[in-house]
Scaffold this motif. Structure first.
Motif, PDB file in Angstrom:
ATOM      1  N   GLU A  25      27.739 -14.721 -52.479  1.00  0.00           N
ATOM      2  CA  GLU A  25      28.118 -13.193 -52.725  1.00  0.00           C
ATOM      3  C   GLU A  25      29.058 -12.512 -51.682  1.00  0.00           C
ATOM      4  N   ASP A  26      29.042 -13.014 -50.486  1.00  0.00           N
ATOM      5  CA  ASP A  26      29.999 -12.619 -49.249  1.00  0.00           C
ATOM      6  C   ASP A  26      31.399 -13.024 -49.847  1.00  0.00           C
ATOM      7  N   VAL A  27      31.768 -14.052 -50.432  1.00  0.00           N
ATOM      8  CA  VAL A  27      32.940 -14.601 -50.869  1.00  0.00           C
ATOM      9  C   VAL A  27      33.363 -13.724 -52.296  1.00  0.00           C
ATOM     10  N   ALA A  28      32.255 -13.659 -53.019  1.00  0.00           N
ATOM     11  CA  ALA A  28      32.487 -13.094 -54.391  1.00  0.00           C
ATOM     12  C   ALA A  28      33.073 -11.509 -54.024  1.00  0.00           C
ATOM     13  N   LYS A  29      32.146 -10.843 -53.059  1.00  0.00           N
ATOM     14  CA  LYS A  29      32.692  -9.426 -52.745  1.00  0.00           C
ATOM     15  C   LYS A  29      33.926  -9.424 -52.080  1.00  0.00           C
TER      16      LYS A  29
END
Ligand code: NAD
Length: 250
Positions: A221-225
């Motif tokens: 999720e960190d990378v997706a955001k």
């Protein structure tokens, strides 16, 4: 940026960083084509799950390492979505279950290199080229999933690091080539807790954790955001955003 009804194609969207990106875009009201390997049952399963939850997702099967198949997959996805605002070139491979020490040159034969470069470098090029006309019309954006491996001297293998370094170079040069209509950026994650790194030795993950300034591993999720942040920033192109909890500067 308002993602309602914006059209996105995410390659390697059936798991890890790609799936997290698909899910966030869905929650933000986007219309998403989820690319997956044709023989990967999790692609169909995830599309079904998201559609049942009421999201606007279509399946985009295709192997980006395969010339012709990658372009056809993009063309079919563009048709299904009625155009494109965002292409995320996220599909990638390490082509090995565990990291290969850089000094082990014997472990990387011709076919190993071909698979790595065909997927991690030429795959994004094929998809970008096939999507360019559509992205020009929408003044859209391309985000490539690179890696900190492409910026330094670590990575799952020497070939993998070289492919991601080349993808960073491709990002900058495509940003020039496709300007002013299309922006092109990349994220460079450190070690991310995804199915990809599940089989990696615990000692390697612990070393990364010890180096991490934030004392945690990066989550999908960190990378997706970060992908969605870069996609929405109209003044940024040709840039690489490192997402590694500070592990590569330590
Ligand atoms: P993952 O294995 O969960 O996701 C990769 C996805 O790409 C899988 O669903 C896989 O089936 C798909 N894929 C592989 N080859 C493909 C092909 N030829 N055509 C279409 N799809 C294909 O792993 P992830 O960690 O989410 O990896 C996503 C991206 O992030 C990759 O580009 C990887 O290099 C990069 N990355 C991962 C890490 C990490 O530590 N996990 C770190 C830096 C960068």
């Amino acid at each position: 940026m308002n993602w309602t009804s914006k059209r996105a194609l995410i390659t390697g969207g059936a798991s890890g960083i790609g799936l997290a990106t698909v899910e966030i875009l869905c929650r933000m009201g986007g219309r998403v084509a989820l690319n997956h390997l044709p023989n990967d049952p999790s692609g169909i399963k995830e599309v079904k799950r998201l559609r049942t939850a009421g999201y606007d997702v279509v399946s985009a099967p295709g192997d980006v390492s395969n010339p012709g198949e990658a372009e056809n997959m993009v063309t079919a996805a563009l048709k299904a979505l009625g155009g494109l605002d965002l292409l995320v070139n996220n599909a990638g491979t390490s082509n090995s279950r565990e990291p290969i020490p850089f000094e082990n040159l014997e472990a990387m034969d011709e076919s190993f290199w071909q698979t790595i470069l065909g997927t991690n470098l030429i795959g994004p090029y094929r998809c970008s080229k096939a999507a360019a006309d559509s992205l020009r019309l929408s003044h859209g954006v391309i985000i490539n999933t690179a890696s900190v491996a492409g910026l330094g001297t670590r990575g799952s293998s020497l070939a993998y690091s070289a492919s991601k370094a080349a993808l960073i170079n491709l990002t900058r040069n495509l940003a020039k080539a496709l300007s002013p209509e299309i922006r092109v950026n990349a994220v460079a994650p450190g070690l991310v807790d995804t199915p990809w790194t599940k089989s990696w030795p615990e000692s390697r993950k612990q070393k990364t954790l010890d180096r991490s300034l934030l004392k945690r591993l990066v989550l999908p999720e960190d990378v997706a955001k970060s992908i969605i942040f870069l996609a929405g920033q109209g003044a940024i192109t040709g840039e690489v955003l490192v997402v590694d909890c500070g592990s590569s500067i330590a």
